[in-house]
Design a protein around this motif. Sequence first.
Motif, PDB file in Angstrom:
ATOM      1  N   ASP A  77     -42.349 -71.389  -4.370  1.00 53.83           N
ATOM      2  CA  ASP A  77     -41.586 -71.595  -5.603  1.00 53.83           C
ATOM      3  C   ASP A  77     -40.380 -70.663  -5.672  1.00 53.83           C
ATOM      4  OD1 ASP A  77     -43.338 -73.546  -6.467  1.00 53.83           O
ATOM      5  OD2 ASP A  77     -44.424 -72.262  -7.868  1.00 53.83           O
ATOM      6  N   VAL A 105     -42.562 -69.985 -11.087  1.00 48.78           N
ATOM      7  CA  VAL A 105     -41.282 -70.640 -11.390  1.00 48.78           C
ATOM      8  C   VAL A 105     -40.620 -69.981 -12.603  1.00 48.78           C
ATOM      9  CG1 VAL A 105     -40.244 -72.804 -12.240  1.00 48.78           C
ATOM     10  CG2 VAL A 105     -41.832 -72.855 -10.304  1.00 48.78           C
ATOM     11  N   SER A 147     -36.401 -78.070 -11.701  1.00 51.74           N
ATOM     12  CA  SER A 147     -37.745 -77.811 -11.184  1.00 51.74           C
ATOM     13  C   SER A 147     -38.778 -78.170 -12.252  1.00 51.74           C
ATOM     14  CB  SER A 147     -37.894 -76.335 -10.783  1.00 51.74           C
ATOM     15  OG  SER A 147     -39.187 -76.110 -10.260  1.00 51.74           O
ATOM     16  N   HIS A 176     -36.824 -79.884  -7.335  1.00 47.71           N
ATOM     17  CA  HIS A 176     -37.995 -79.206  -6.780  1.00 47.71           C
ATOM     18  C   HIS A 176     -39.205 -79.502  -7.656  1.00 47.71           C
ATOM     19  CE1 HIS A 176     -40.771 -75.606  -7.032  1.00 47.71           C
ATOM     20  NE2 HIS A 176     -40.891 -75.947  -5.761  1.00 47.71           N
TER      21      HIS A 176
END
Length: 390
Positions: A77, A105, A147, A176
């Motif tokens: 991550d 994250v 993300s 992502h």
Amino acid sequence: MNHTHIYLDHAATTPVAREVAEVMHEVHLEEFGNPSSVHSFGRKARRIIDEARLTMASSIGANEKDIIFTSGGTEADNLALVGTAMANKKNGNHVIISAQEHHAVLHAAEFLENIGFQVTYLPVYPDGKILISDLKAALTEETILVSVMFVNNETGVIQPIAEIGRLLADHRAYFHTDAVQAYGLLEIDVKALGVDMLSVSAHKINGPKGIGFLYVNDNVRLQPIGYGGEQERKRRPGTENVAAVAGFQKAVQLVVENRQDNENKYCRYKQLFLHILREKQVDFEVNGDENSMIASTFNLSFPGTNVETILTNFDLAGIAASSGSACTAGSIEPSHVLTAMYGKENERGKNSIRFSLGSYNTEENVKEAAERIAEILLRLTRKAGDTHDR
């Protein structure tokens, strides 16, 4: 009381499969070469890594050149967020994530904010999902990265990944997804999903701790976040952990082979568990949309209780489960995931428990766990009721 211990916390980590341990043991003893060495010892080690990379890639419909081995989901991550932001900052300084991401994250995004990037945190609703319309509204010319996790680690709720992929197909922002909780339980094809980067961790699928991978599409500009040798196509330096890579490969083969069976089994166990709680008239609510969850993970709110007392009582009764709440200095910090879903004041943040099923479970021990849990909760809520009556 001497209880057999029952593990309902597979989302935290899983027991290493015997076949995985055997493969690793053999590699530890037989293949000690450095994969960067050109002699036969090094070449044997290199072959193990190359073959494993192929296995990982084919499990998500990717090219083996696009797989970077890391020390786990957290590093994957971090590399995805920080590595992409640093390599693409001349194109923009805006990153979008959801408010319920894993701390790997969230904290990487905080680091980016501290060095001048702008981060938008998408709201999450009571069903546990983000809205595509919110993402659409948040996108700007400056956005270089989005993300959003595939499956939330606390609620088990699946996010609309393919829809996000379609929305971003016409935008230059990279996409992502942290797929640590999805991998092995859901079918994943990175091309069909439109995902540019995807994180996976071995210890969630009965593999060893301390190894994972990041899939990075060929088109992604990525700056390494470590410095040293030229391993992993210059993207992640350091001598490879050959035994862990071999163990990880075995875990992937097993999980791919048994995916459908596992899904059916965990689905059955979950229904059995909930049925027993309902039958015993335990007061609970499921957090998030029940129809959008993976089979193995579910998060229940027990009104009139608190996390600390529940988990202490569970532990005494030999039950391992967990909560997303952090106990700091005696006070309970509500789960950031449930706070994002229901708001700061909502009691669910402080009375909810995550149960996650896996290889350690059988129909018998799930049934036994549900019965013990029902007994504990009825006792606790009765006690709470007694104190209110006074």
